[in-house]
Design a protein around this motif. Structure first.
Motif, PDB file in Angstrom:
ATOM      1  N   SER A 198      18.914  20.213  62.188  1.00 40.37           N
ATOM      2  CA  SER A 198      20.074  21.179  62.593  1.00 40.37           C
ATOM      3  C   SER A 198      19.083  22.345  63.188  1.00 40.37           C
ATOM      4  O   SER A 198      19.582  22.870  64.186  1.00 40.37           O
ATOM      5  CB  SER A 198      20.887  21.574  61.392  1.00 40.37           C
ATOM      6  OG  SER A 198      21.523  22.564  61.830  1.00 40.37           O
ATOM      7  N   GLU A 199      18.183  22.896  62.376  1.00 38.69           N
ATOM      8  CA  GLU A 199      17.554  23.947  62.838  1.00 38.69           C
ATOM      9  C   GLU A 199      16.549  23.603  64.101  1.00 38.69           C
ATOM     10  O   GLU A 199      16.463  24.454  64.810  1.00 38.69           O
ATOM     11  CB  GLU A 199      16.427  24.390  61.582  1.00 38.69           C
ATOM     12  CG  GLU A 199      17.143  25.196  60.470  1.00 38.69           C
ATOM     13  CD  GLU A 199      17.910  26.343  60.968  1.00 38.69           C
ATOM     14  OE1 GLU A 199      17.327  27.276  61.396  1.00 38.69           O
ATOM     15  OE2 GLU A 199      19.080  26.597  60.458  1.00 38.69           O
ATOM     16  N   ARG A 244      18.681  23.884  66.988  1.00 38.92           N
ATOM     17  CA  ARG A 244      19.022  25.416  67.298  1.00 38.92           C
ATOM     18  C   ARG A 244      17.729  26.198  67.943  1.00 38.92           C
ATOM     19  O   ARG A 244      18.059  26.760  68.809  1.00 38.92           O
ATOM     20  CB  ARG A 244      19.421  26.239  66.041  1.00 38.92           C
ATOM     21  CG  ARG A 244      20.760  25.871  65.378  1.00 38.92           C
ATOM     22  CD  ARG A 244      21.185  26.592  64.255  1.00 38.92           C
ATOM     23  NE  ARG A 244      21.110  28.037  64.408  1.00 38.92           N
ATOM     24  CZ  ARG A 244      20.751  29.027  63.421  1.00 38.92           C
ATOM     25  NH1 ARG A 244      20.150  28.412  62.413  1.00 38.92           N
ATOM     26  NH2 ARG A 244      20.558  30.086  63.911  1.00 38.92           N
ATOM     27  N   ILE A 245      16.661  25.776  67.487  1.00 40.86           N
ATOM     28  CA  ILE A 245      15.386  26.424  68.153  1.00 40.86           C
ATOM     29  C   ILE A 245      15.203  25.942  69.490  1.00 40.86           C
ATOM     30  O   ILE A 245      14.916  26.586  70.365  1.00 40.86           O
ATOM     31  CB  ILE A 245      14.156  25.945  67.023  1.00 40.86           C
ATOM     32  CG1 ILE A 245      14.299  26.701  65.833  1.00 40.86           C
ATOM     33  CG2 ILE A 245      12.760  26.266  67.842  1.00 40.86           C
ATOM     34  CD1 ILE A 245      13.237  26.345  64.855  1.00 40.86           C
ATOM     35  N   ARG A 292      14.291  34.954  67.401  1.00 39.63           N
ATOM     36  CA  ARG A 292      14.877  35.363  66.020  1.00 39.63           C
ATOM     37  C   ARG A 292      16.216  35.789  66.499  1.00 39.63           C
ATOM     38  O   ARG A 292      17.054  35.568  65.774  1.00 39.63           O
ATOM     39  CB  ARG A 292      13.942  36.558  65.478  1.00 39.63           C
ATOM     40  CG  ARG A 292      14.674  36.867  64.054  1.00 39.63           C
ATOM     41  CD  ARG A 292      13.514  37.806  63.351  1.00 39.63           C
ATOM     42  NE  ARG A 292      12.268  38.135  64.144  1.00 39.63           N
ATOM     43  CZ  ARG A 292      11.911  39.354  64.089  1.00 39.63           C
ATOM     44  NH1 ARG A 292      12.376  40.295  63.669  1.00 39.63           N
ATOM     45  NH2 ARG A 292      10.646  39.419  64.723  1.00 39.63           N
ATOM     46  N   ILE A 325      18.924  19.549  57.251  1.00 40.91           N
ATOM     47  CA  ILE A 325      18.657  21.156  57.854  1.00 40.91           C
ATOM     48  C   ILE A 325      17.585  21.282  58.667  1.00 40.91           C
ATOM     49  O   ILE A 325      17.737  21.827  59.828  1.00 40.91           O
ATOM     50  CB  ILE A 325      18.136  21.737  56.497  1.00 40.91           C
ATOM     51  CG1 ILE A 325      19.506  22.133  55.602  1.00 40.91           C
ATOM     52  CG2 ILE A 325      17.437  23.238  56.824  1.00 40.91           C
ATOM     53  CD1 ILE A 325      19.041  22.476  54.159  1.00 40.91           C
ATOM     54  N   ASN A 326      16.567  20.415  58.811  1.00 44.29           N
ATOM     55  CA  ASN A 326      15.383  20.457  59.858  1.00 44.29           C
ATOM     56  C   ASN A 326      15.963  19.769  61.126  1.00 44.29           C
ATOM     57  O   ASN A 326      15.802  20.453  62.077  1.00 44.29           O
ATOM     58  CB  ASN A 326      14.198  19.565  59.286  1.00 44.29           C
ATOM     59  CG  ASN A 326      13.434  20.464  58.180  1.00 44.29           C
ATOM     60  OD1 ASN A 326      13.581  21.422  57.676  1.00 44.29           O
ATOM     61  ND2 ASN A 326      12.418  19.416  57.174  1.00 44.29           N
ATOM     62  N   LEU A 383      18.457  32.884  67.014  1.00 45.12           N
ATOM     63  CA  LEU A 383      18.822  32.300  65.506  1.00 45.12           C
ATOM     64  C   LEU A 383      19.736  32.963  64.670  1.00 45.12           C
ATOM     65  O   LEU A 383      20.319  32.232  64.201  1.00 45.12           O
ATOM     66  CB  LEU A 383      17.543  31.791  65.064  1.00 45.12           C
ATOM     67  CG  LEU A 383      16.600  30.768  65.711  1.00 45.12           C
ATOM     68  CD1 LEU A 383      15.313  30.712  65.274  1.00 45.12           C
ATOM     69  CD2 LEU A 383      17.340  29.426  65.818  1.00 45.12           C
ATOM     70  N   GLU A 384      19.693  34.243  64.993  1.00 44.05           N
ATOM     71  CA  GLU A 384      20.507  35.002  63.859  1.00 44.05           C
ATOM     72  C   GLU A 384      22.027  35.002  64.473  1.00 44.05           C
ATOM     73  O   GLU A 384      22.842  35.676  63.600  1.00 44.05           O
ATOM     74  CB  GLU A 384      20.025  36.621  64.010  1.00 44.05           C
ATOM     75  CG  GLU A 384      18.637  36.559  63.344  1.00 44.05           C
ATOM     76  CD  GLU A 384      18.133  38.073  62.948  1.00 44.05           C
ATOM     77  OE1 GLU A 384      18.689  38.907  63.927  1.00 44.05           O
ATOM     78  OE2 GLU A 384      16.888  37.981  62.448  1.00 44.05           O
ATOM     79  N   GLN A 390      17.202  18.295  53.082  1.00 48.24           N
ATOM     80  CA  GLN A 390      16.041  18.965  53.906  1.00 48.24           C
ATOM     81  C   GLN A 390      16.055  18.301  55.248  1.00 48.24           C
ATOM     82  O   GLN A 390      15.634  19.007  56.233  1.00 48.24           O
ATOM     83  CB  GLN A 390      14.656  18.795  53.176  1.00 48.24           C
ATOM     84  CG  GLN A 390      14.673  19.674  52.089  1.00 48.24           C
ATOM     85  CD  GLN A 390      13.381  19.293  51.008  1.00 48.24           C
ATOM     86  OE1 GLN A 390      12.886  18.206  51.206  1.00 48.24           O
ATOM     87  NE2 GLN A 390      12.759  20.493  50.453  1.00 48.24           N
TER      88      GLN A 390
END
Length: 178
Positions: free
Chosen positions: A117-118, A121-122, A173, A114-115, A176-177, A111
């Motif tokens: 990495s996310e 990206r954000i 969004r 992932i956090n 991020l997609e 987790q």
């Protein structure tokens, strides 16, 4: 002194009580220190020391003169006994119903990865937004400011702030997609 202790252990193997008493007086302080350091409880260490000397009396014939120094052999006996005492301690039992509500709320390594990495990206997508709109998004969704507070902070009408945030989220969004 090492030879004296070795001779005393040999005499204990022959069941010489006077040698055992002398061995105790020469070595008990050292062995007590070893046991106390391991058990960290004076009363328990005192009890263990008595049991250790019973083991020494009963196993003196197993002391190999050439294998260990006499004091090292005694310390090994004491250390091993202290570790056995720790192992024999009963763990504190907890009723299963009491433990039911105990949970580990920390994130797993997966987790966390992932956090992280996310989050990167954000942040990257936020940099693609207009600076004021990115600040407004951070203010609303990271810092918890209300629409009214953000509208006042950026000197825009509240409906404009809502539009900024809605359009910024749509842009995020889409970013991020990709």
């Amino acid at each position: 002194m090492s030879d004296d202790i070795g001779n005393l252990i040999s005499q204990c193997a022959l069941r010489n009580r006077a040698s055992f008493t002398q061995l105790y007086s020469l070595t008990s302080a050292k062995l007590f220190g070893v046991v106390l350091r391991i058990l960290n409880n004076r009363a328990e260490a005192e009890d263990a020391l008595q049991e250790i000397y019973v083991k020494i009396w009963n196993n003196a014939d197993k002391f190999a003169v050439n294998q260990y120094s006499p004091m090292s052999w005694l310390v090994v006996v004491a250390r091993n006994h202290a570790i056995d005492v720790i192992r024999a301690r009963k763990p504190i039992a907890i009723d299963i119903d009491d433990a039911f509500d105990v949970s580990d709320d920390s994130k797993t390594p997966e987790q966390e990865a992932i956090n992280t990495s996310e989050g990167k990206r954000i942040d990257s997508c936020l940099q693609e937004l207009d600076e004021q709109k990115a600040l407004a998004v951070r203010g609303a969704y990271v810092e918890g400011y209300s629409y009214d507070e953000l509208a006042e902070r950026f000197s825009v009408p509240i409906n404009t702030m809502r539009t900024w945030l809605r359009r910024s989220l749509i842009s995020l969004r889409e970013c991020l997609e990709q």
